[in-house]
Design a protein around this motif. Structure first.
Motif, PDB file in Angstrom:
ATOM      1  N   UNK A  49       0.701  -1.383  -0.110  1.00  0.00           N
ATOM      2  CA  UNK A  49       0.131   0.004   0.106  1.00  0.00           C
ATOM      3  C   UNK A  49       0.832   1.275   0.151  1.00  0.00           C
ATOM      4  N   UNK A  50       1.909   1.289   0.409  1.00  0.00           N
ATOM      5  CA  UNK A  50       2.957   2.317   0.757  1.00  0.00           C
ATOM      6  C   UNK A  50       3.801   2.502  -0.481  1.00  0.00           C
ATOM      7  N   UNK A  59       5.999  -0.972  10.064  1.00  0.00           N
ATOM      8  CA  UNK A  59       4.735  -1.819  10.710  1.00  0.00           C
ATOM      9  C   UNK A  59       4.741  -3.315  10.331  1.00  0.00           C
ATOM     10  N   UNK A  60       5.728  -3.561   9.471  1.00  0.00           N
ATOM     11  CA  UNK A  60       5.482  -5.042   9.197  1.00  0.00           C
ATOM     12  C   UNK A  60       5.937  -6.077  10.205  1.00  0.00           C
ATOM     13  N   UNK A  66       0.830  -3.868   7.808  1.00  0.00           N
ATOM     14  CA  UNK A  66       0.152  -3.008   8.874  1.00  0.00           C
ATOM     15  C   UNK A  66      -1.180  -2.416   8.285  1.00  0.00           C
ATOM     16  N   UNK A  67      -1.226  -2.184   6.953  1.00  0.00           N
ATOM     17  CA  UNK A  67      -2.481  -1.332   6.534  1.00  0.00           C
ATOM     18  C   UNK A  67      -3.700  -2.178   6.457  1.00  0.00           C
ATOM     19  N   UNK A  68      -3.390  -3.651   5.809  1.00  0.00           N
ATOM     20  CA  UNK A  68      -4.312  -4.701   5.633  1.00  0.00           C
ATOM     21  C   UNK A  68      -4.198  -5.806   6.269  1.00  0.00           C
TER      22      UNK A  68
ATOM     23  N   UNK B 125       0.210   4.741   7.392  1.00  0.00           N
ATOM     24  CA  UNK B 125      -0.694   4.862   6.160  1.00  0.00           C
ATOM     25  C   UNK B 125      -2.058   5.839   6.476  1.00  0.00           C
ATOM     26  N   UNK B 127      -5.151   5.717   6.185  1.00  0.00           N
ATOM     27  CA  UNK B 127      -6.306   5.142   6.800  1.00  0.00           C
ATOM     28  C   UNK B 127      -6.465   4.864   8.139  1.00  0.00           C
ATOM     29  N   UNK B 138       2.804   8.795  -1.053  1.00  0.00           N
ATOM     30  CA  UNK B 138       4.097   7.867  -1.405  1.00  0.00           C
ATOM     31  C   UNK B 138       4.900   8.026  -2.936  1.00  0.00           C
ATOM     32  N   UNK B 183      12.949   0.069  12.859  1.00  0.00           N
ATOM     33  CA  UNK B 183      12.246  -0.623  13.833  1.00  0.00           C
ATOM     34  C   UNK B 183      12.711  -2.105  14.112  1.00  0.00           C
ATOM     35  N   UNK B 186      10.181  -4.885  13.968  1.00  0.00           N
ATOM     36  CA  UNK B 186       9.508  -5.323  12.787  1.00  0.00           C
ATOM     37  C   UNK B 186      10.094  -6.919  12.262  1.00  0.00           C
ATOM     38  N   UNK B 187       9.293  -7.478  11.589  1.00  0.00           N
ATOM     39  CA  UNK B 187       9.759  -8.723  10.735  1.00  0.00           C
ATOM     40  C   UNK B 187       9.908  -8.539   9.244  1.00  0.00           C
ATOM     41  N   UNK B 192      14.967  -5.632   8.382  1.00  0.00           N
ATOM     42  CA  UNK B 192      14.927  -4.521   8.999  1.00  0.00           C
ATOM     43  C   UNK B 192      16.565  -3.771   9.114  1.00  0.00           C
ATOM     44  N   UNK B 257       0.624  -0.481  14.615  1.00  0.00           N
ATOM     45  CA  UNK B 257       1.490  -1.410  13.971  1.00  0.00           C
ATOM     46  C   UNK B 257       2.942  -1.075  14.212  1.00  0.00           C
ATOM     47  N   UNK B 258       3.650  -2.360  14.253  1.00  0.00           N
ATOM     48  CA  UNK B 258       5.220  -2.333  14.573  1.00  0.00           C
ATOM     49  C   UNK B 258       5.749  -2.064  15.856  1.00  0.00           C
TER      50      UNK B 258
END
Ligand code: SF4
Lengths: 141, 339
Positions: A49-50, A59-60, A66-68, B125, B127, B138, B183, B186-187, B192, B257-258
């Motif tokens: 998405x980004x 955010x992964x 992270x978004x969806x 993001x 949303x 982006x 981060x 993060x995975x 990362x 997130x994250x």
């Protein structure tokens, strides 16, 4: 009736259709016109998405986006598939930002005409020649 | 562009020191940054109050850019205000709200207003925030922004256009300190770490991380970083967040997130007699632990709107400016010679 707004010469249209036929079902390709599949473990990063081109965002986590959260993080897939293919080293290169003049055009054609290089990185067109095969909004001078 | 991110041969930094924060880090002092989230109401008096709490204790103050994708006073305006007040802001920019033109014009605008630290991220993001129907930009990712900003430091815009007023005037090379995010939670973690390496290759000077509640994870992350030698060129500042109750922890564990928040941390907060006191204590403990991790050069305190706790946390952690040996750098900056 079938007026094609993004009118392209028939031969480019042909390449376009061929590429869409091959890549859209297989890679969920968005026809960015500068295909980097070869450096991203045959996984299209434009599904992110980004639209990250250089690795996962912060955010992964746990393989999820992270978004969806119902979708996988595409960069996690790229990581796994690159490892599977033995292509980890390719992830070390910085992919340049998208050249939006190429958006919606066939990468195969752009590769043929030298508008992108073998890695899928855009090559700046010569000043004089108008990039007429692209759907750029303005004129380049 | 063919350079590999993990190459150990990275040219040393040759530019002069750009800011107080850079001075502190270059002198190998333990650095402390804090954060102010700008308000939504168009009035800077709140920012002024927060700034007064932080100005003496932090080396620089990050100003967030529409944090959590919600509209606030723009980061650039608050940064300019802080400069006017004699403060040292870190201008945060996200790729979500700006294309490459806006990113560059905001940067040179910030520079013209006296801002000398910039921190580029991709950004949450759209949303997640208060305008979920908007179109996210982006145009570039964080690695690209850093690359582009580094190019501006050399006197060229992203397109290659030179930064000079007329063909006869000399090339202008704005000197600023360039930061990136990382981060450790993060995975997949090695990816990362690789991304940090890409940011280093792109020209980043310092890194501020996501908030830490899971110290072992930071330890693993930094071990990989140190193993590759990335810390030699990049200054790592670990994110710390003092919390007042268990609620934000639960929220972060599930909604943000994250972030990784261990269940024990939440339980500890829940069971606390005096949650505020416990929150401070927890932050101090985390700071003490991350300070010991090889490759860590400082901390970044994110307090949401609890700025008042910063001096107390730093006092208890033994990180007041005089304890860190940075008072002189601070007073030199006030008298106007940061470098
Ligand atoms: S989690 Fe992965 S797919 Fe989702 S926005 Fe981040 S990088 Fe893109």
């Amino acid at each position: 009736m079938f007026f094609n707004v993004k009118a392209k010469p028939w031969y480019i249209r042909l390449v376009d259709i061929g590429e869409q036929f091959a890549k859209v079902p297989m890679f969920d390709c968005s026809m960015c016109g500068q295909c980097v599949l070869r450096s991203t473990g045959l996984t299209c990063p434009m599904r992110c998405p980004k639209q990250m081109r250089n690795g996962p965002c912060g955010g992964s986590m746990n393989g999820k986006c992270e978004v969806f959260p119902e979708r996988p993080c595409i960069w996690n897939l790229i990581w796994e598939r690159s490892a599977m293919l033995g292509w980890e080293e390719k992830l070390e290169n910085i992919n340049p930002p998208v050249d939006w003049r190429l958006w919606g055009t066939p990468s195969w054609w752009n590769l043929l005409t030298g508008r992108i290089d073998g890695k899928g990185h855009a090559v700046e067109p010569k000043k004089e020649s108008e990039p007429s095969q692209t759907n750029s909004g303005g004129t380049t001078t | 562009m063919d350079n590999k991110a993990s190459d150990t041969q990275v040219s040393p930094v040759s530019r002069p020191c750009a800011s107080t924060l850079e001075r502190v880090l270059r002198d190998r002092k333990f650095a402390v940054t804090a954060e102010i989230v700008p308000p939504r109401v168009p009035n800077l008096s709140v920012v002024g109050k927060k700034f007064e709490l932080l100005r003496e204790v932090a080396d620089a103050i990050n100003i967030t850019d529409n944090a959590s994708a919600s509209v606030k006073i723009c980061s650039l305006a608050v940064c300019a205000y802080l400069v006017q007040q004699g403060g040292e802001p870190v201008f945060q920019v996200t790729a979500r709200d700006r294309n490459r033109l806006a990113l560059q014009s905001d940067l040179i605008g910030a520079y013209a207003l006296g801002v000398r630290n910039v921190f580029a991220v991709t950004g949450d993001y759209i949303n997640m925030g208060d305008h979920p129907a908007g179109k996210p930009v982006y145009d570039m990712d964080s690695v690209h922004i850093i690359q582009m900003f580094d190019k501006i430091r050399k006197g060229y815009m992203d397109s290659g256009v030179e930064l000079r007023s007329t063909p006869k005037t000399p090339l202008v090379q704005p000197n600023f300190f360039l930061g990136a995010a990382a981060n450790p939670f993060g995975d997949p973690m090695p990816f990362h770490v690789l991304k940090v390496a890409k940011k280093r290759l792109a020209g980043a000077d310092f890194v501020q991380t996501q908030c830490t509640f899971d110290v072992p994870r930071v330890r693993d992350f930094m071990a990989m970083v140190v193993d590759k030698g990335y810390h030699e060129r990049l200054h790592f500042m670990i994110g710390i967040m003092p919390v007042k109750s268990a609620r934000p922890l639960e929220f972060m564990a599930t909604e943000v997130p994250g972030m990784r928040v261990p269940a024990e941390t939440i339980a500890r907060m829940k069971g606390a007699q005096n949650p505020e006191e416990e929150g401070i204590q927890m932050a101090v403990e985390t700071i003490q632990q991350v300070r010991e991790i090889p490759g860590v050069s400082g901390i970044h305190l994110m307090t949401v709107s609890w700025e008042a706790v910063v001096p107390e946390v730093l006092k208890r952690a033994g990180l007041m400016p005089e304890q860190r040996g940075v008072s002189e750098i601070h007073s030199a900056a006030k008298s106007g010679n940061a470098s």
